[in-house]
Design a protein around this motif. Structure first.
Motif, PDB file in Angstrom:
ATOM      1  N   GLY A  39       0.809  -1.211   0.000  1.00 60.76           N
ATOM      2  CA  GLY A  39       0.000   0.000   0.000  1.00 60.76           C
ATOM      3  C   GLY A  39       0.842   1.261   0.000  1.00 60.76           C
ATOM      4  N   ARG A  40       0.195   2.347  -0.316  1.00 60.00           N
ATOM      5  CA  ARG A  40       0.868   3.643  -0.406  1.00 60.00           C
ATOM      6  C   ARG A  40       1.585   4.023   0.884  1.00 60.00           C
ATOM      7  NH1 ARG A  40       0.991   8.970   1.299  1.00 60.00           N
ATOM      8  NH2 ARG A  40       0.972  10.494  -0.363  1.00 60.00           N
ATOM      9  N   ASP A  41       0.938   3.798   2.030  1.00 59.46           N
ATOM     10  CA  ASP A  41       1.531   4.206   3.301  1.00 59.46           C
ATOM     11  C   ASP A  41       2.818   3.434   3.593  1.00 59.46           C
ATOM     12  OD1 ASP A  41      -0.510   6.026   3.653  1.00 59.46           O
ATOM     13  OD2 ASP A  41      -1.649   4.743   5.011  1.00 59.46           O
ATOM     14  N   GLU A  42       2.813   2.147   3.314  1.00 59.39           N
ATOM     15  CA  GLU A  42       4.019   1.340   3.521  1.00 59.39           C
ATOM     16  C   GLU A  42       5.140   1.795   2.597  1.00 59.39           C
ATOM     17  OE1 GLU A  42       5.537  -3.314   3.340  1.00 59.39           O
ATOM     18  OE2 GLU A  42       3.425  -2.867   3.064  1.00 59.39           O
ATOM     19  N   ILE A  43       4.810   2.102   1.364  1.00 56.78           N
ATOM     20  CA  ILE A  43       5.806   2.568   0.400  1.00 56.78           C
ATOM     21  C   ILE A  43       6.331   3.940   0.803  1.00 56.78           C
ATOM     22  CG2 ILE A  43       6.150   3.259  -2.004  1.00 56.78           C
ATOM     23  CD1 ILE A  43       4.015   1.024  -2.671  1.00 56.78           C
ATOM     24  N   ALA A  68       5.221   7.595  -3.945  1.00 61.58           N
ATOM     25  CA  ALA A  68       4.603   6.457  -3.247  1.00 61.58           C
ATOM     26  C   ALA A  68       3.326   6.021  -3.958  1.00 61.58           C
ATOM     27  CB  ALA A  68       4.313   6.818  -1.793  1.00 61.58           C
ATOM     28  N   ASP A  69       2.526   6.983  -4.399  1.00 57.84           N
ATOM     29  CA  ASP A  69       1.309   6.659  -5.144  1.00 57.84           C
ATOM     30  C   ASP A  69       1.647   5.934  -6.445  1.00 57.84           C
ATOM     31  OD1 ASP A  69      -0.371   7.842  -3.263  1.00 57.84           O
ATOM     32  OD2 ASP A  69      -0.414   9.773  -4.316  1.00 57.84           O
ATOM     33  N   ALA A  70       2.648   6.416  -7.162  1.00 61.26           N
ATOM     34  CA  ALA A  70       3.037   5.800  -8.428  1.00 61.26           C
ATOM     35  C   ALA A  70       3.514   4.369  -8.236  1.00 61.26           C
ATOM     36  CB  ALA A  70       4.117   6.643  -9.115  1.00 61.26           C
ATOM     37  N   VAL A  71       4.305   4.135  -7.199  1.00 60.16           N
ATOM     38  CA  VAL A  71       4.774   2.774  -6.926  1.00 60.16           C
ATOM     39  C   VAL A  71       3.586   1.892  -6.553  1.00 60.16           C
ATOM     40  CG1 VAL A  71       6.179   1.325  -5.403  1.00 60.16           C
ATOM     41  CG2 VAL A  71       7.112   3.475  -6.262  1.00 60.16           C
ATOM     42  N   ALA A  72       2.724   2.363  -5.676  1.00 60.45           N
ATOM     43  CA  ALA A  72       1.571   1.578  -5.227  1.00 60.45           C
ATOM     44  C   ALA A  72       0.636   1.235  -6.386  1.00 60.45           C
ATOM     45  CB  ALA A  72       0.802   2.342  -4.141  1.00 60.45           C
ATOM     46  N   ASN A  73       0.537   2.131  -7.353  1.00 57.42           N
ATOM     47  CA  ASN A  73      -0.347   1.920  -8.493  1.00 57.42           C
ATOM     48  C   ASN A  73       0.334   1.229  -9.666  1.00 57.42           C
ATOM     49  OD1 ASN A  73      -2.493   3.182  -7.159  1.00 57.42           O
ATOM     50  ND2 ASN A  73      -1.837   5.204  -7.854  1.00 57.42           N
ATOM     51  N   GLY A  74       1.597   0.825  -9.484  1.00 59.26           N
ATOM     52  CA  GLY A  74       2.329   0.147 -10.552  1.00 59.26           C
ATOM     53  C   GLY A  74       2.633   1.041 -11.743  1.00 59.26           C
ATOM     54  N   GLU A  75       2.797   2.315 -11.500  1.00 55.83           N
ATOM     55  CA  GLU A  75       2.992   3.292 -12.580  1.00 55.83           C
ATOM     56  C   GLU A  75       4.440   3.717 -12.757  1.00 55.83           C
ATOM     57  OE1 GLU A  75       0.375   6.358 -11.225  1.00 55.83           O
ATOM     58  OE2 GLU A  75      -1.416   5.302 -11.894  1.00 55.83           O
ATOM     59  N   VAL A  76       5.385   3.011 -12.155  1.00 56.05           N
ATOM     60  CA  VAL A  76       6.793   3.389 -12.261  1.00 56.05           C
ATOM     61  C   VAL A  76       7.461   2.516 -13.313  1.00 56.05           C
ATOM     62  CG1 VAL A  76       9.005   3.532 -11.061  1.00 56.05           C
ATOM     63  CG2 VAL A  76       6.906   4.157  -9.869  1.00 56.05           C
ATOM     64  N   SER A  77       8.010   3.158 -14.337  1.00 52.09           N
ATOM     65  CA  SER A  77       8.760   2.435 -15.366  1.00 52.09           C
ATOM     66  C   SER A  77      10.223   2.420 -14.970  1.00 52.09           C
ATOM     67  CB  SER A  77       8.593   3.142 -16.721  1.00 52.09           C
ATOM     68  OG  SER A  77       9.472   2.575 -17.657  1.00 52.09           O
ATOM     69  N   LEU A  78      10.804   1.262 -14.892  1.00 57.16           N
ATOM     70  CA  LEU A  78      12.210   1.128 -14.479  1.00 57.16           C
ATOM     71  C   LEU A  78      13.148   1.123 -15.673  1.00 57.16           C
ATOM     72  CD1 LEU A  78      11.755  -1.564 -11.683  1.00 57.16           C
ATOM     73  CD2 LEU A  78      11.804   0.923 -11.463  1.00 57.16           C
ATOM     74  N   ASN A  79      12.663   1.450 -16.835  1.00 61.46           N
ATOM     75  CA  ASN A  79      13.469   1.412 -18.060  1.00 61.46           C
ATOM     76  C   ASN A  79      14.114   2.730 -18.428  1.00 61.46           C
ATOM     77  OD1 ASN A  79      12.757  -1.293 -18.412  1.00 61.46           O
ATOM     78  ND2 ASN A  79      10.873  -0.719 -19.448  1.00 61.46           N
ATOM     79  N   GLY A  80      14.031   3.731 -17.608  1.00 64.14           N
ATOM     80  CA  GLY A  80      14.576   5.003 -18.067  1.00 64.14           C
ATOM     81  C   GLY A  80      15.156   5.861 -17.049  1.00 64.14           C
TER      82      GLY A  80
END
Length: 80
Positions: A39-43, A68-80
């Protein structure tokens, strides 16, 4: 020389900001890789604990919450 006029030159300021951006990116990468499904709070807590010792007088603003919101929502691209 007046104390109020002492400060970092522009090149040093840019390096400090670049280093801070890299620290944030590294923490977000680690969170995205290790905290999937959390969850967002843990992140947020993870990011805070990771970054706080790296900065003097650390006071996160909305950027940390956005990350934290982006990580929790799976919105972080690790390719760049």
């Amino acid at each position: 020389m007046e104390l109020s006029t002492i400060g970092w030159n522009e090149e040093a300021r840019q390096k400090i900001l670049l280093d801070a951006d890299r620290a944030l990116q590294s923490a977000v990468r680690e969170a995205a890789e290790t905290l999937k499904g959390s969850g967002r709070d843990e992140i947020y807590e993870f990011l805070f604990k990771k970054l706080e010792p790296q900065f003097v007088d650390f006071k996160p603003g909305p950027d940390l919450g956005n990350c934290a919101d982006a990580v929790a929502n799976g919105e972080v691209s690790l390719n760049g």
